[in-house]
Scaffold this motif. Structure first.
Motif, PDB file in Angstrom:
ATOM      1  N   LEU A  39       0.805  -1.230   0.000  1.00  0.00           N
ATOM      2  CA  LEU A  39       0.000   0.000   0.000  1.00  0.00           C
ATOM      3  C   LEU A  39       0.834   1.276   0.000  1.00  0.00           C
ATOM      4  O   LEU A  39       0.295   2.376   0.099  1.00  0.00           O
ATOM      5  N   THR A  40       2.150   1.112  -0.101  1.00  0.00           N
ATOM      6  CA  THR A  40       2.978   2.316  -0.057  1.00  0.00           C
ATOM      7  C   THR A  40       3.907   2.461  -1.271  1.00  0.00           C
ATOM      8  O   THR A  40       4.366   3.559  -1.557  1.00  0.00           O
ATOM      9  N   ASN A  41       4.159   1.377  -1.974  1.00  0.00           N
ATOM     10  CA  ASN A  41       5.115   1.425  -3.081  1.00  0.00           C
ATOM     11  C   ASN A  41       4.381   1.151  -4.413  1.00  0.00           C
ATOM     12  O   ASN A  41       3.802   0.082  -4.603  1.00  0.00           O
ATOM     13  N   GLU A  42       4.431   2.132  -5.298  1.00  0.00           N
ATOM     14  CA  GLU A  42       3.665   2.016  -6.546  1.00  0.00           C
ATOM     15  C   GLU A  42       4.066   0.790  -7.366  1.00  0.00           C
ATOM     16  O   GLU A  42       3.230   0.095  -7.922  1.00  0.00           O
ATOM     17  N   LYS A  43       5.388   0.543  -7.431  1.00  0.00           N
ATOM     18  CA  LYS A  43       5.852  -0.586  -8.256  1.00  0.00           C
ATOM     19  C   LYS A  43       5.395  -1.913  -7.653  1.00  0.00           C
ATOM     20  O   LYS A  43       4.960  -2.815  -8.363  1.00  0.00           O
ATOM     21  N   SER A  44       5.509  -2.012  -6.338  1.00  0.00           N
ATOM     22  CA  SER A  44       5.073  -3.248  -5.662  1.00  0.00           C
ATOM     23  C   SER A  44       3.591  -3.458  -5.876  1.00  0.00           C
ATOM     24  O   SER A  44       3.118  -4.570  -6.160  1.00  0.00           O
ATOM     25  N   ASN A  45       2.849  -2.365  -5.740  1.00  0.00           N
ATOM     26  CA  ASN A  45       1.402  -2.447  -5.872  1.00  0.00           C
ATOM     27  C   ASN A  45       1.025  -2.920  -7.279  1.00  0.00           C
ATOM     28  O   ASN A  45       0.139  -3.773  -7.442  1.00  0.00           O
ATOM     29  N   GLU A  46       1.708  -2.388  -8.278  1.00  0.00           N
ATOM     30  CA  GLU A  46       1.373  -2.735  -9.664  1.00  0.00           C
ATOM     31  C   GLU A  46       1.595  -4.234  -9.928  1.00  0.00           C
ATOM     32  O   GLU A  46       0.854  -4.857 -10.689  1.00  0.00           O
ATOM     33  N   ILE A  47       2.580  -4.806  -9.273  1.00  0.00           N
ATOM     34  CA  ILE A  47       2.844  -6.247  -9.468  1.00  0.00           C
ATOM     35  C   ILE A  47       1.656  -7.068  -8.945  1.00  0.00           C
ATOM     36  O   ILE A  47       1.200  -8.011  -9.592  1.00  0.00           O
ATOM     37  N   VAL A  48       1.131  -6.673  -7.791  1.00  0.00           N
ATOM     38  CA  VAL A  48      -0.035  -7.391  -7.242  1.00  0.00           C
ATOM     39  C   VAL A  48      -1.238  -7.163  -8.152  1.00  0.00           C
ATOM     40  O   VAL A  48      -1.975  -8.106  -8.492  1.00  0.00           O
ATOM     41  N   ALA A  49      -1.431  -5.888  -8.542  1.00  0.00           N
ATOM     42  CA  ALA A  49      -2.589  -5.539  -9.381  1.00  0.00           C
ATOM     43  C   ALA A  49      -2.569  -6.355 -10.673  1.00  0.00           C
ATOM     44  O   ALA A  49      -3.594  -6.893 -11.110  1.00  0.00           O
ATOM     45  N   GLU A  50      -1.397  -6.466 -11.269  1.00  0.00           N
ATOM     46  CA  GLU A  50      -1.267  -7.189 -12.538  1.00  0.00           C
ATOM     47  C   GLU A  50      -1.564  -8.679 -12.338  1.00  0.00           C
ATOM     48  O   GLU A  50      -2.175  -9.315 -13.204  1.00  0.00           O
ATOM     49  N   PHE A  51      -1.154  -9.211 -11.198  1.00  0.00           N
ATOM     50  CA  PHE A  51      -1.451 -10.625 -10.920  1.00  0.00           C
ATOM     51  C   PHE A  51      -2.971 -10.845 -10.897  1.00  0.00           C
ATOM     52  O   PHE A  51      -3.477 -11.794 -11.491  1.00  0.00           O
ATOM     53  N   VAL A  52      -3.692  -9.937 -10.214  1.00  0.00           N
ATOM     54  CA  VAL A  52      -5.156 -10.106 -10.125  1.00  0.00           C
ATOM     55  C   VAL A  52      -5.787  -9.945 -11.505  1.00  0.00           C
ATOM     56  O   VAL A  52      -6.674 -10.727 -11.893  1.00  0.00           O
TER      57      VAL A  52
END
Ligand code: NA7
Length: 546
Positions: free
Chosen positions: A291-304
Motif C-alpha cells: 500500500l505504499t510502493n507504486e511498483k510493488s502495488n502494480e505487481i499485485v494488481a497485474e497478478f489479479v
C-alpha cells in the motif's frame, strides 16, 4: 465502585448512547460495570447495528470470524463458536443477540427510537436528548456508537419513483424473503456488497444485469468450516489473542512479512500470490509495501488482472472487470465465485462509467446511453455515506448552538481529536469516529480499544469530580494534520473511494481514517490519558484546567 452514590443525580442517566451494534453494546456494558447508568437508543427493533440492516443474500463479514468478536471477557469469547472462517450475516446477528442476552443488556436499550436532537447545555454541562417518541432525557455523557457504514446511499438517479418493479438497497434489506426466481434483476454497484450479492442473485434470477461503475479488485475468500482444534486453542488463550490483536496494526493477530514485493524474484512473487489465491489467504500480510510502493502495488494488481483473464471466459467481459488503479486502495473485497459468475449464460455486465452511463430509471428498467434494460427488480449495492453520514443526520448541537455538521462545513473539512472527541462538544465521544483507525482495522478490536479508553476517561472524570471535558481546537487541528500526513504517505489517497468521500456527490474530499495502525494509535491515546488528558480542557464546578 458505585459512582452514582457519590454525586447528586443531576440527569436522568449518566450516559446516553446511540446504536445497539458492537459499539453501543460494549459501551453500555462497560459503563454499567463502572456503576453508572446508561440508556441506548436504536431505530431498529433489535440489537445488531449495521448487521441488523445489512442482510442481503450472501452478506458476510470480510474479517475472519475467529477475531470478529469481543475479547474483553473470556467467558463471552469461550461461550460462542463460529461455524465458518468468514461469518455470514445471520450468524453475526445471532452473536450480537448472544452478547446482549449474556450481559443482560436489553433492559437498558430503547428500540424503535431515533435520536432527533442532542443539545449541550453549557450552564449545566449536560446533554439534553430528544427522541422520535417525543421523550426528552438528560445525561452527563453522550456517546455515538452509530458506526462508520450505516447511512445508506441511494444515488439520485432521475426516474426512480416511476419504476414499476421492486427496488432495494443492500444496506436496508427487508426482513421478509426477496425472491429473484424467474425475474430480470439489475444490480447497480460492485463494491463488497454487490460482489457478495451478485453470485447469489445469479443462482435463481432469469437474468441478472450488473451495472458496474468502477471494477473492484477481489481475491477468493476461501470460506470454509473452522478447524475445531484451532478454535479450541484460541479459546484456551483468549488473553494472548486479545494482546496480539490490540498490538497489531490491523487489529488482527497477523504480522506483515518484513520484505518488499521487489525483494522477491518474479517467480517467488508469483508462487506466493498463486498460493494465496488458491487457499483464499489475504495478500497484504505477504509483503510490507503493497500500500505504499507504486511498483510493488502494480505487481499485485497485474497478478489479479491476469487471474480475471484466466477465470472469465469472455475476454471482453474480463477486460471490463479489470481494475486500473492501485490494488487495495478501495476497500479490498474477499469473494466467493464473483468472477466465475460472469461465465453464466444468465449474467451480463454493463460498464456505466466509460461505455454507457446510466441516464435515467424508467417505469420498465434502466436506460443507459446505449439503450433500455428491462428489469423486474433493481438492487442498489451503492454503499454508504461513510464515516460522517450518520453523525450529521441528526441535530447534534454543541456550544454556541453550532451543530457538528455546521462545524465541519465551516471548517471546510472534518476535524476531530483522536477520532474520539470534538472541540465545541464537551462530554461527547465517538466510537470509531472519523480520523480513528476504524474501517481499515478489524472493527470489533478498534471498538474495544475506543470503548475502554472512553470508559477510563469517564472514570477519571467521576473520580476527580470533573464536570466537562472538551478537546482543544489546537489539539484537534494537530490531529487532523497528522492523519492527513499519514494518509499521504500511502497510495490510499491516490484513488477515489468512500475512504476519500468520493462516492457521495458534493461530499468534501479528505481521508477520514488514521492509517498509522491500531497499535500506534492505541499508544497515542494511552499517552494522552496518562498525561492528564493532554489536548483536552477540563472543567470542574470551581475552575477550568487547561
Ligand atoms: P461500496 O464499497 O461503497 O460500493 C458501492 C458500489 O456502488 C461501488 O461499486 C460504486 O462505484 C457503486 N456506485 C455508487 N454510486 C453509484 C452510482 N450512482 N451509479 C453506479 N454505481 C454506483 O459499498 P458496499 O456496500 O459494497 O461496501 C461498503 C462496505 O460495507 C464494505 O467495504 C464493507 O466494509 C462493508 P464506485 O466505486 O464509487 O465508482
Amino acid at each position: 465502585m458505585n459512582n452514582k452514590k457519590q454525586r447528586d443525580k443531576k440527569t436522568d442517566f449518566d450516559a446516553v448512547i446511540i446504536g445497539a451494534g458492537f459499539a453501543g453494546l460494549y459501551m453500555l456494558h462497560s459503563l454499567r460495570e463502572q456503576g453508572l447508568t446508561a440508556r441506548v437508543y436504536d431505530t431498529a427493533d433489535n440489537v445488531g447495528g449495521v448487521w441488523y440492516w445489512n442482510r442481503y443474500p450472501g452478506a458476510h463479514c470480510d474479517s475472519e470470524a475467529a477475531y470478529y468478536g469481543f475479547t474483553f471477557s473470556e467467558e463471552l469469547y469461550k461461550g460462542w463458536t463460529w461455524s465458518k472462517r468468514y461469518a455470514p450475516q445471520p450468524e453475526i446477528l445471532d452473536y450480537l443477540n448472544y452478547v446482549a442476552d449474556t450481559l443482560d443488556l436489553r433492559k437498558d436499550i430503547k428500540f424503535n427510537t431515533r435520536v432527533n436532537t442532542a443539545e449541550f447545555d453549557e450552564e449545566k454541562n449536560i446533554w439534553r436528548i430528544e427522541t422520535s417518541n417525543g421523550s426528552v432525557v438528560t445525561a452527563k455523557y453522550f456517546i455515538s456508537g452509530v458506526g462508520c457504514l450505516s447511512s445508506s446511499n441511494v444515488p439520485n438517479i432521475k426516474g426512480l419513483n416511476d419504476f414499476k418493479g421492486e427496488w432495494y438497497h443492500t444496506g436496508r434489506w427487508p426482513h421478509s424473503k426477496v425472491d429473484f426466481t424467474g425475474k430480470r434483476v439489475g444490480v447497480i454497484g460492485t463494491g463488497s456488497s454487490g460482489m457478495q450479492l451478485i453470485p447469489e442473485v445469479a443462482k435463481t434470477a432469469d437474468h441478472l444485469t450488473v451495472f458496474q461503475r468502477t471494477p473492484q479488485y477481489t481475491t477468493p475468500a476461501g470460506n470454509r468450516p473452522l478447524d475445531k482444534e484451532y478454535i479450541d486453542e484460541l479459546k484456551a488463550n483468549v488473553q494472548q489473542l486479545r494482546k496480539d490483536m490490540l498490538s497489531s496494526p490491523t487489529g488482527q493477530p497477523f504480522k506483515r512479512a518484513p520484505l518488499s514485493v521487489l525483494d522477491d524474484t518474479p517467480e517467488a512473487q508469483d508462487k506466493k500470490f498463486e498460493e494465496a489465491w488458491e487457499k483464499g489467504l489475504p495478500f497484504f500480510p505477504l509483503y510490507n509495501d503493497i500500500l505504499t510502493n507504486e511498483k510493488s502495488n502494480e505487481i499485485v494488481a497485474e497478478f489479479v488482472r491476469k487471474k480475471i483473464g484466466e477465470v472469465v471466459k469472455d475476454q471482453e467481459t474480463a477486460r471490463k472487470l479489470m481494475p486500473n488503479y492501485y490494488f487495495g486502495t478501495k476497500r479490498p473485497v474477499r469473494d466467493s465465485y464473483y468472477y466465475e459468475t460472469f461465465n453464466r449464460e444468465n449474467v451480463s455486465l454493463v460498464d456505466v462509467k466509460y461505455e454507457e452511463p446510466i441516464q435515467e430509471i424508467t417505469e420498465n428498467g434502466v436506460r443507459t446511453k446505449k439503450g433500455e434494460y428491462e428489469l423486474d427488480m433493481i438492487i442498489f449495492a451503492t454503499g454508504y455515506d461513510a464515516m460522517t453520514g450518520s453523525l450529521i443526520k441528526f441535530d447534534l448541537i454543541g456550544k454556541d448552538g453550532i451543530t457538528l455538521k455546521e462545524k465541519w462545513e465551516n471548517g471546510a473539512s472534518v476535524s476531530t481529536y483522536l477520532g474520539i472527541a470534538h472541540a465545541g462538544f464537551p462530554n461527547f465521544f465517538t466510537i470509531t469516529g472519523p480520523e480513528s483507525p476504524s474501517v481499515i482495522t478489524n472493527v470489533p478490536t478498534a471498538i474495544e480499544q475506543h470503548v475502554e479508553w472512553i470508559s477510563n476517561c469517564i472514570q477519571y472524570m467521576e473520580d476527580n469530580e470533573i464536570d466537562a471535558i472538551e478537546a482543544d481546537s489546537e489539539a484537534e487541528k494537530g490531529w487532523s494534520a497528522h492523519c492527513r500526513e499519514m494518509a499521504e504517505s500511502t497510495l490510499y489517497v491516490k484513488t477515489e473511494s468512500w475512504y476519500t468521500g468520493a462516492n457521495i456527490e458534493g461530499k468534501p474530499r479528505g481521508f477520514l481514517i488514521y492509517v498509522g495502525g491500531l497499535n500506534n494509535y492505541k499508544k497515542i491515546c494511552d499517552e494522552v490519558a496518562e498525561n492528564s488528558y493532554k489536548g483536552f480542557s477540563i472543567k470542574t464546578s470551581t475552575k477550568t484546567i487547561v
